[in-house]
Design a protein around this motif. Sequence first.
Motif, PDB file in Angstrom:
ATOM      1  N   PRO A 151     -22.128  16.758  -7.354  1.00  0.00           N
ATOM      2  CA  PRO A 151     -21.554  17.654  -8.340  1.00  0.00           C
ATOM      3  C   PRO A 151     -22.553  18.334  -9.248  1.00  0.00           C
ATOM      4  O   PRO A 151     -23.752  18.144  -9.148  1.00  0.00           O
ATOM      5  CB  PRO A 151     -20.659  16.726  -9.155  1.00  0.00           C
ATOM      6  CG  PRO A 151     -21.300  15.391  -9.001  1.00  0.00           C
ATOM      7  CD  PRO A 151     -21.954  15.366  -7.666  1.00  0.00           C
ATOM      8  N   LEU A 152     -22.024  19.091 -10.184  1.00  0.00           N
ATOM      9  CA  LEU A 152     -22.820  19.862 -11.118  1.00  0.00           C
ATOM     10  C   LEU A 152     -23.170  19.060 -12.349  1.00  0.00           C
ATOM     11  O   LEU A 152     -22.563  18.039 -12.632  1.00  0.00           O
ATOM     12  CB  LEU A 152     -22.025  21.093 -11.567  1.00  0.00           C
ATOM     13  CG  LEU A 152     -21.547  22.011 -10.445  1.00  0.00           C
ATOM     14  CD1 LEU A 152     -20.710  23.115 -11.043  1.00  0.00           C
ATOM     15  CD2 LEU A 152     -22.733  22.575  -9.726  1.00  0.00           C
ATOM     16  N   ASP A 193     -16.148  19.734  -6.322  1.00  0.00           N
ATOM     17  CA  ASP A 193     -16.941  20.193  -7.452  1.00  0.00           C
ATOM     18  C   ASP A 193     -16.729  19.230  -8.618  1.00  0.00           C
ATOM     19  O   ASP A 193     -16.006  18.241  -8.507  1.00  0.00           O
ATOM     20  CB  ASP A 193     -16.627  21.644  -7.815  1.00  0.00           C
ATOM     21  CG  ASP A 193     -15.192  21.862  -8.299  1.00  0.00           C
ATOM     22  OD1 ASP A 193     -14.547  20.891  -8.747  1.00  0.00           O
ATOM     23  OD2 ASP A 193     -14.714  23.007  -8.230  1.00  0.00           O
ATOM     24  N   SER A 194     -17.372  19.503  -9.741  1.00  0.00           N
ATOM     25  CA  SER A 194     -17.321  18.563 -10.858  1.00  0.00           C
ATOM     26  C   SER A 194     -15.985  18.571 -11.586  1.00  0.00           C
ATOM     27  O   SER A 194     -15.777  17.798 -12.506  1.00  0.00           O
ATOM     28  CB  SER A 194     -18.452  18.887 -11.852  1.00  0.00           C
ATOM     29  OG  SER A 194     -18.345  20.211 -12.307  1.00  0.00           O
ATOM     30  N   TYR A 206     -13.232  21.396  -1.400  1.00  0.00           N
ATOM     31  CA  TYR A 206     -13.681  22.525  -0.597  1.00  0.00           C
ATOM     32  C   TYR A 206     -13.837  22.024   0.836  1.00  0.00           C
ATOM     33  O   TYR A 206     -14.488  20.993   1.071  1.00  0.00           O
ATOM     34  CB  TYR A 206     -14.995  23.085  -1.129  1.00  0.00           C
ATOM     35  CG  TYR A 206     -14.864  23.604  -2.549  1.00  0.00           C
ATOM     36  CD1 TYR A 206     -14.681  24.958  -2.805  1.00  0.00           C
ATOM     37  CD2 TYR A 206     -14.891  22.734  -3.636  1.00  0.00           C
ATOM     38  CE1 TYR A 206     -14.535  25.435  -4.096  1.00  0.00           C
ATOM     39  CE2 TYR A 206     -14.738  23.191  -4.937  1.00  0.00           C
ATOM     40  CZ  TYR A 206     -14.562  24.541  -5.158  1.00  0.00           C
ATOM     41  OH  TYR A 206     -14.403  25.003  -6.437  1.00  0.00           O
ATOM     42  N   ARG A 226     -10.158  26.057  -0.475  1.00  0.00           N
ATOM     43  CA  ARG A 226     -10.288  25.392  -1.776  1.00  0.00           C
ATOM     44  C   ARG A 226      -8.930  24.869  -2.200  1.00  0.00           C
ATOM     45  O   ARG A 226      -7.956  25.614  -2.258  1.00  0.00           O
ATOM     46  CB  ARG A 226     -10.817  26.368  -2.826  1.00  0.00           C
ATOM     47  CG  ARG A 226     -10.937  25.796  -4.245  1.00  0.00           C
ATOM     48  CD  ARG A 226     -11.480  26.879  -5.178  1.00  0.00           C
ATOM     49  NE  ARG A 226     -11.715  26.382  -6.531  1.00  0.00           N
ATOM     50  CZ  ARG A 226     -10.861  26.526  -7.537  1.00  0.00           C
ATOM     51  NH1 ARG A 226      -9.696  27.157  -7.346  1.00  0.00           N
ATOM     52  NH2 ARG A 226     -11.149  26.065  -8.737  1.00  0.00           N
ATOM     53  N   PHE A 238     -23.175  23.077  -2.564  1.00  0.00           N
ATOM     54  CA  PHE A 238     -23.259  23.900  -3.762  1.00  0.00           C
ATOM     55  C   PHE A 238     -24.649  23.787  -4.362  1.00  0.00           C
ATOM     56  O   PHE A 238     -25.303  22.738  -4.255  1.00  0.00           O
ATOM     57  CB  PHE A 238     -22.264  23.421  -4.826  1.00  0.00           C
ATOM     58  CG  PHE A 238     -20.841  23.847  -4.594  1.00  0.00           C
ATOM     59  CD1 PHE A 238     -20.516  25.183  -4.441  1.00  0.00           C
ATOM     60  CD2 PHE A 238     -19.829  22.907  -4.542  1.00  0.00           C
ATOM     61  CE1 PHE A 238     -19.202  25.578  -4.236  1.00  0.00           C
ATOM     62  CE2 PHE A 238     -18.514  23.282  -4.343  1.00  0.00           C
ATOM     63  CZ  PHE A 238     -18.193  24.626  -4.186  1.00  0.00           C
ATOM     64  N   LEU A 263     -22.893  26.774  -8.639  1.00  0.00           N
ATOM     65  CA  LEU A 263     -21.696  26.841  -7.805  1.00  0.00           C
ATOM     66  C   LEU A 263     -21.759  27.942  -6.757  1.00  0.00           C
ATOM     67  O   LEU A 263     -20.715  28.347  -6.227  1.00  0.00           O
ATOM     68  CB  LEU A 263     -20.414  26.982  -8.630  1.00  0.00           C
ATOM     69  CG  LEU A 263     -19.663  25.690  -8.974  1.00  0.00           C
ATOM     70  CD1 LEU A 263     -18.366  26.015  -9.694  1.00  0.00           C
ATOM     71  CD2 LEU A 263     -19.375  24.877  -7.730  1.00  0.00           C
ATOM     72  N   TYR A 268     -19.557  31.725 -15.393  1.00  0.00           N
ATOM     73  CA  TYR A 268     -20.336  30.485 -15.334  1.00  0.00           C
ATOM     74  C   TYR A 268     -21.132  30.349 -16.617  1.00  0.00           C
ATOM     75  O   TYR A 268     -21.805  31.289 -17.034  1.00  0.00           O
ATOM     76  CB  TYR A 268     -21.288  30.481 -14.146  1.00  0.00           C
ATOM     77  CG  TYR A 268     -22.188  29.266 -14.122  1.00  0.00           C
ATOM     78  CD1 TYR A 268     -21.747  28.080 -13.542  1.00  0.00           C
ATOM     79  CD2 TYR A 268     -23.457  29.304 -14.687  1.00  0.00           C
ATOM     80  CE1 TYR A 268     -22.554  26.959 -13.540  1.00  0.00           C
ATOM     81  CE2 TYR A 268     -24.257  28.182 -14.683  1.00  0.00           C
ATOM     82  CZ  TYR A 268     -23.812  27.013 -14.092  1.00  0.00           C
ATOM     83  OH  TYR A 268     -24.608  25.908 -14.100  1.00  0.00           O
TER      84      TYR A 268
END
Length: 340
Positions: free
Chosen positions: A26-27, A263-264, A269, A280, A313, A317, A337
């Motif tokens: 993740p981010l 994702d976070s 996805y 998604r 990613f 992203l 973003y």
Amino acid sequence: MRTALNIESQMIYEEGGCDLVIKHKPLPEVSVVTNPTWSASSVTVAGNKKQGISDIQLNMPQGICVDQHGGHIIFEWTINLYVADRDNHRIQRFEPDSVIGETIAGENNGFGLASNHLYHPADIFVDSAGNLFVADQSNNRIQKFSRNSKQGITVAKCTSPRAIFVTKHGDLYVSEFDKVMKYSLSNSTLETVVAENLEDARGIFVVEGKLDNDSLYVADRAHHCIQKFVLGSNMKGVIVAGVKGEQGLDANYLNFPNDVILDSFGNLYIADHGNHRIQRVNVQDGTTETIAGVTGRKSKSDHHLAYPKSLAFDSKLNLYVSDTYNRVQKFAIEGEYVSY
């Protein structure tokens, strides 16, 4: 989206900065994404769409991952792309803004059992220390290559491994044909079945920390669905995308899904392999939308995909996709973003 559900990130703080690794990762928690969308047109960042062995070519690329290295104050990242170049039996690294690959593991078109060889590598994972893990599929093993070393060591022996995921606690997850195994990197004798009754299991993603109880997501390819397993439970999977045993073109159906990442915020996805698209699944309302590719149509054009294989990613992203046309495509994020 305004509510951020954060997954605990792998970060190592050192003098002068930190390393953050995203493969199926993740981010940073400081990132906020509002109403993310991605460009309908992509850019080829690896491969030239022709099968080959030169440093600008790939031959049936499979798993991909992205790493970031930079200062933790301003989040300026140097993004490297790693590609499991399956039929060239090597792992290629592509530095930012370069389409020239560097072989960092394996030998060009030279498969074998030696520690510096690979045989049909199917997936890769780069951890926060820069160690490279490879699902060496036809050698029935997982190889670990320390940073800047081309000599691998076997950390797990398994049957035709398809995908891998390494947690910050040092646990290695491996999808085999009908199950997912968990291995301890600190104790090679510890191995556990954590998911079973699968059919051609492919991409996997493990969630630890704040999103939910430790969970495993599996692309159950031949069952045309994504299953979620709560780790430590009775290994009973819950379908979170697709319809088990049914394939189709509608938004709620999948067609041989090959990979899944989160994702976070908890959104899924999916590399919807047979439908030539990336789906998604919105964690807020469960709706599914196509964010890349054109449903049911394959092409070499920058708007299309052809049997997408693997997803990754970067820290902003931007989405990376490997597909059957011997390339990796980058779809730039267009939604708002913010990082601070």
